[in-house]
Design a protein around this motif. Sequence first.
Motif, PDB file in Angstrom:
ATOM      1  N   GLY A  43     -16.926 -13.477  12.302  1.00 23.60           N
ATOM      2  CA  GLY A  43     -18.041 -12.557  12.175  1.00 23.60           C
ATOM      3  C   GLY A  43     -17.703 -11.291  11.424  1.00 23.60           C
ATOM      4  O   GLY A  43     -18.408 -10.282  11.535  1.00 23.60           O
ATOM      5  N   ILE A 103     -20.218 -19.345  10.227  1.00 26.39           N
ATOM      6  CA  ILE A 103     -19.651 -18.073  10.680  1.00 26.39           C
ATOM      7  C   ILE A 103     -18.587 -17.625   9.678  1.00 26.39           C
ATOM      8  O   ILE A 103     -17.608 -18.346   9.448  1.00 26.39           O
ATOM      9  CB  ILE A 103     -19.019 -18.221  12.079  1.00 26.39           C
ATOM     10  N   ILE A 131     -23.184 -17.259  20.755  1.00 31.80           N
ATOM     11  CA  ILE A 131     -24.436 -16.495  20.799  1.00 31.80           C
ATOM     12  C   ILE A 131     -24.203 -15.153  21.492  1.00 31.80           C
ATOM     13  O   ILE A 131     -24.648 -14.101  21.016  1.00 31.80           O
ATOM     14  CB  ILE A 131     -25.541 -17.305  21.524  1.00 31.80           C
ATOM     15  N   LYS A 132     -23.470 -15.184  22.601  1.00 37.43           N
ATOM     16  CA  LYS A 132     -23.186 -13.956  23.358  1.00 37.43           C
ATOM     17  C   LYS A 132     -22.455 -12.933  22.492  1.00 37.43           C
ATOM     18  O   LYS A 132     -22.744 -11.737  22.539  1.00 37.43           O
ATOM     19  CB  LYS A 132     -22.339 -14.300  24.587  1.00 37.43           C
ATOM     20  N   TYR A 133     -21.494 -13.403  21.696  1.00 38.89           N
ATOM     21  CA  TYR A 133     -20.717 -12.514  20.829  1.00 38.89           C
ATOM     22  C   TYR A 133     -21.426 -12.211  19.509  1.00 38.89           C
ATOM     23  O   TYR A 133     -20.862 -11.609  18.618  1.00 38.89           O
ATOM     24  CB  TYR A 133     -19.335 -13.110  20.563  1.00 38.89           C
ATOM     25  N   GLN A 134     -22.674 -12.686  19.394  1.00 34.74           N
ATOM     26  CA  GLN A 134     -23.516 -12.451  18.225  1.00 34.74           C
ATOM     27  C   GLN A 134     -22.904 -13.006  16.935  1.00 34.74           C
ATOM     28  O   GLN A 134     -23.088 -12.448  15.858  1.00 34.74           O
ATOM     29  CB  GLN A 134     -23.832 -10.956  18.081  1.00 34.74           C
ATOM     30  N   LEU A 135     -22.202 -14.131  17.071  1.00 35.75           N
ATOM     31  CA  LEU A 135     -21.615 -14.791  15.914  1.00 35.75           C
ATOM     32  C   LEU A 135     -22.583 -15.801  15.314  1.00 35.75           C
ATOM     33  O   LEU A 135     -22.477 -16.141  14.133  1.00 35.75           O
ATOM     34  CB  LEU A 135     -20.297 -15.453  16.307  1.00 35.75           C
ATOM     35  N   ILE A 136     -23.492 -16.297  16.138  1.00 41.44           N
ATOM     36  CA  ILE A 136     -24.594 -17.134  15.655  1.00 41.44           C
ATOM     37  C   ILE A 136     -25.855 -16.741  16.420  1.00 41.44           C
ATOM     38  O   ILE A 136     -25.777 -16.093  17.475  1.00 41.44           O
ATOM     39  CB  ILE A 136     -24.336 -18.649  15.840  1.00 41.44           C
ATOM     40  N   ARG A 137     -26.994 -17.184  15.916  1.00 38.30           N
ATOM     41  CA  ARG A 137     -28.249 -17.027  16.654  1.00 38.30           C
ATOM     42  C   ARG A 137     -28.544 -18.328  17.373  1.00 38.30           C
ATOM     43  O   ARG A 137     -28.167 -19.399  16.924  1.00 38.30           O
ATOM     44  CB  ARG A 137     -29.386 -16.679  15.682  1.00 38.30           C
ATOM     45  N   GLY A 138     -29.227 -18.208  18.481  1.00 38.46           N
ATOM     46  CA  GLY A 138     -29.551 -19.384  19.271  1.00 38.46           C
ATOM     47  C   GLY A 138     -30.501 -20.336  18.578  1.00 38.46           C
ATOM     48  O   GLY A 138     -31.142 -19.995  17.612  1.00 38.46           O
ATOM     49  N   GLU A 178     -22.760 -21.191  23.580  1.00 42.01           N
ATOM     50  CA  GLU A 178     -23.328 -20.066  24.320  1.00 42.01           C
ATOM     51  C   GLU A 178     -22.490 -18.800  24.127  1.00 42.01           C
ATOM     52  O   GLU A 178     -23.036 -17.695  24.004  1.00 42.01           O
ATOM     53  CB  GLU A 178     -23.430 -20.413  25.811  1.00 42.01           C
ATOM     54  N   LYS A 195     -25.001 -23.998  10.914  1.00 40.54           N
ATOM     55  CA  LYS A 195     -24.732 -22.601  11.250  1.00 40.54           C
ATOM     56  C   LYS A 195     -23.321 -22.255  10.775  1.00 40.54           C
ATOM     57  O   LYS A 195     -22.360 -22.952  11.122  1.00 40.54           O
ATOM     58  CB  LYS A 195     -24.863 -22.380  12.757  1.00 40.54           C
TER      59      LYS A 195
END
Length: 298
Positions: A83, A63, A291-298, A288, A61
């Motif tokens: 991001g 960024i 993911i919350k900050y939408q920098l990666i997908r889960g 986590e 992954k």
Amino acid sequence: MNKSYIDLHMHSLYSDDGEFTPGQLVEMCHEAGVKIMAIADHNWVKAIDEAKKKAEELKIKYIPAIEIDCTYKEINLHVLGYGIDYTNPAFNQLGEDILKQELNCSLKKLELTNQLGFDLKKEQLDALSSNGVYTGEMFGEALLKDERYVDHELLKPYRSGGSRSDNPYVNFYWDYYVQGKPCYTEVIFPSLEKIIQLINDHGGVAVLAHPGNNLKGKFDIFDEMVEKGLQGVECFSSYHSLETNDYFYQKAKELDLLFTCGSDFHGKTKPAIHLGENGCVSPDEIKELLIKYQLIRG
């Protein structure tokens, strides 16, 4: 030092003090077990396309990121932008502006270095620089390789067994070329507020890099910087003591900030620093948050 599967701070050869190509870095991360990564070059985003492509091949992954020089209350800082829309020309334009100033400072650095009792020649630095910028690390490398200065007292701490020999080139830079040191030359950097705005305007999250390095003795102003819009902190860094890591980890939780981890790997200028080694004790928490900050997908 703890090894983490997340490393969000490293440098390619597009940083003046980096050594490896973006693709090489991604391959090295894969070998080191790093599964989430970011190359954050100094004031440039030139590494990202190549690194993203290689990361996709190796199922890492990735960024998009940058590390930007800026100032707050006359303190030089580094802010990481994660991001970001790196295709926007504003980022590389920033790099161009700083490059011009650094080129103008390089000969002044040579003059100041020689005032320490050396006789380095421009050609010795040109052999180490790809673009005419002479970094403090390059001065350290040139001097330590110069046979004329094998027994020079000033260089003894940086030679094998010396007190500053773990990362000799960058330690030489920190000891002589940063703010307040004898070979410091001023570059006018943008303000912290301006850089936060730049990062946010282009879809990114602004994170303070290695605060233990830049805010020594001034940790109290970190809260002010958050009030100015800072959204996160690199609490886990290869430069930090365990106490510093924990201080900023707890501070990030208190202020509900994104917290990250980074080795700040460069290669030969920092040989004691390794990919994935950043003191992180909670990589799953960081994942986590990413993911919350939408920098990666889960």
